[in-house]
Design an enzyme around this catalytic site. Structure first.
Site, PDB file in Angstrom:
ATOM      1  N   GLY A   1       0.814  -1.219   0.000  1.00  0.00           N
ATOM      2  CA  GLY A   1       0.000   0.000   0.000  1.00  0.00           C
ATOM      3  C   GLY A   1       0.848   1.269   0.000  1.00  0.00           C
TER       4      GLY A   1
ATOM      5  N   CYS B   1      -2.903   9.861  11.196  1.00  0.00           N
ATOM      6  CA  CYS B   1      -1.927  10.798  10.620  1.00  0.00           C
ATOM      7  C   CYS B   1      -2.188  12.253  11.006  1.00  0.00           C
ATOM      8  CB  CYS B   1      -1.889  10.654   9.100  1.00  0.00           C
ATOM      9  SG  CYS B   1      -3.498  10.680   8.322  1.00  0.00           S
TER      10      CYS B   1
ATOM     11  N   HIS C   1       0.099  16.674   5.581  1.00  0.00           N
ATOM     12  CA  HIS C   1      -1.026  17.336   6.238  1.00  0.00           C
ATOM     13  C   HIS C   1      -0.518  18.620   6.917  1.00  0.00           C
ATOM     14  CE1 HIS C   1      -3.400  13.915   5.395  1.00  0.00           C
ATOM     15  NE2 HIS C   1      -3.527  13.383   6.585  1.00  0.00           N
TER      16      HIS C   1
HETATM   17  C1  2RA Z   1      -6.953  10.745   5.910  1.00  0.00           C
HETATM   18  N1  2RA Z   1      -6.368  10.641   8.236  1.00  0.00           N
HETATM   19  O1  2RA Z   1      -6.175  11.698   5.733  1.00  0.00           O
HETATM   20  C2  2RA Z   1      -6.873   9.923   7.126  1.00  0.00           C
HETATM   21  C3  2RA Z   1      -6.081   8.694   6.877  1.00  0.00           C
HETATM   22  N2  2RA Z   1      -5.837   7.942   8.055  1.00  0.00           N
HETATM   23  O2  2RA Z   1      -7.825  10.433   5.116  1.00  0.00           O
END
Ligand code: 2RA
Length: 351
Positions: free
Chosen positions: A12, A129, A254
């Site tokens: 993955g 995350c 992120h």
């Molecule tokens: C997302 N946090 O960014 C989720 C993935 N674990 O979709």
């Protein structure tokens, strides 16, 4: 004795980064076994410069495994992590299946490494995350100032939704690139068509205020994860947390805006000192010189990057921050590898 490691979900998006990290970190492992769904079994993937054939997920695949890192869907982890643990492996799981189980520690090695030592179910969970993208910086500030309240907005990359998320953004971007689209209601939606991939709305030329599934009272599952996991990791079960999670057209990394209120008055100078010296954090904060972190520069790196550090205008006990973290590295594979390395050190010491 060098521990045997299994990587479950090796093919993955996170698994791919995991194999890179295992090839870059100090090589403490004996055998590294790669495991995936039967669909991917038989593929060969490189780790530590050696081609390894992927085995199908089965009970026998865990024979002799000391530590098994799982990056698979929640329902697969819920079924297979206890099987691997029953066969004697310590499971480090990156799904949501066990994160809030009181008998499963939720670990960030820079923040609560001691928690990894107590694992009655033989499972250690890796946080989501989005939590991981801010928690190392927050943990360092909390250790000195005492966190009381958080208000957070996320700007989440599409790779958080795996390869399907990246494919969707690339496809949608190719359909709108070089056009005049984005000036009229619905024009982007019509160009992209009904297939928006794993997202509820087009993500190219757009932002989507929704990540995850529907939880209670209009909250998303992702928002609940940020609140619940932050409370558990910091040991603050009643921490006030308000969070809105948003998907943006970024491939990987992120970002979050964070309003953090502490017990007493804070100073920006002390906050900057803490962030500049905290392990796993990079302070990159000089707006006069145009310096603040952005996903385009942070992607592919390990630390949590922090910029825009300000004291709240109307509250001397609060700080405003902008934080970026690679969601596939610290947000997933790297933190999992760090936990596995903590457990491996125990096994090596005991042998
Ligand atoms: C997302 N946090 O960014 C989720 C993935 N674990 O979709």
């Amino acid at each position: 004795r060098r521990p045997t490691l299994a990587v479950v979900g090796a093919t993955g998006a996170v698994g791919t980064v995991m194999l890179q990290i295992l090839s870059q970190h100090a090589d403490i492992w004996g055998e590294i076994r790669l495991i995936a769904s039967p669909r991917s079994a038989g593929r060969k993937l490189a780790v530590r410069g050696v081609e390894v054939e992927v085995a199908a997920l089965s009970e026998e695949a865990f024979d002799g495994v000391d530590i098994a890192m799982f990056d698979v869907p929640d329902e697969v982890a819920a079924q297979w992590a206890p099987i691997a643990a029953a066969k004697g492996a310590v499971v480090v799981d990156n799904s949501a299946a066990f994160r809030m189980d009181p008998e499963v520690p939720l670990v960030v090695p820079e923040v609560n490494p001691h928690a990894a030592r107590v694992r009655p179910r033989g499972i250690v969970s890796n946080p989501n995350c989005t939590t991981l993208s801010m928690i190392v910086a927050l943990g360092a500030l909390h250790a000195e100032f005492g966190l009381r309240e958080l208000v957070v907005s996320s700007y989440q990359a599409v790779s958080g939704a795996g390869r399907a998320g990246v494919d969707a953004l690339r496809r949608q971007t190719s359909l709108v690139a070089g056009t005049e689209l984005g000036n009229n209601p619905g024009d982007v939606r019509r160009a992209v068509g009904d297939d928006t991939g794993p997202f509820p709305e087009p993500v190219a030329l757009n932002v989507v205020p929704w990540v995850g599934s529907l939880a209670e009272d209009g909250w998303s599952s992702e928002e609940m994860k940020v609140r619940d996991e932050t409370r558990k990791i910091l040991g603050l079960p009643r921490l006030k947390v308000a969070v809105t999670c948003v998907r943006v057209p970024v491939v990987t990394t992120h970002s979050l805006t964070v309003h953090a209120r502490f017990q007493d008055e804070v100073t920006v100078d002390r906050a900057r000192e803490i962030l500049a010296t905290a392990p796993g954090v990079v302070l990159f904060d000089d707006p006069a010189a145009g310096e603040f972190p952005t996903p385009a520069d942070v992607v592919g790196t390990d630390p949590t990057w922090v910029g825009r550090v300000r004291r709240a205008l109307d509250d001397a006990t609060a700080l405003e921050l902008f934080v970026c973290g690679d969601n596939l590295r610290k947000g997933a594979a790297l933190n999992t590898a760090q936990i596995a390395e903590l457990v491996a050190a125990e096994i090596i010491r005991a042998s």
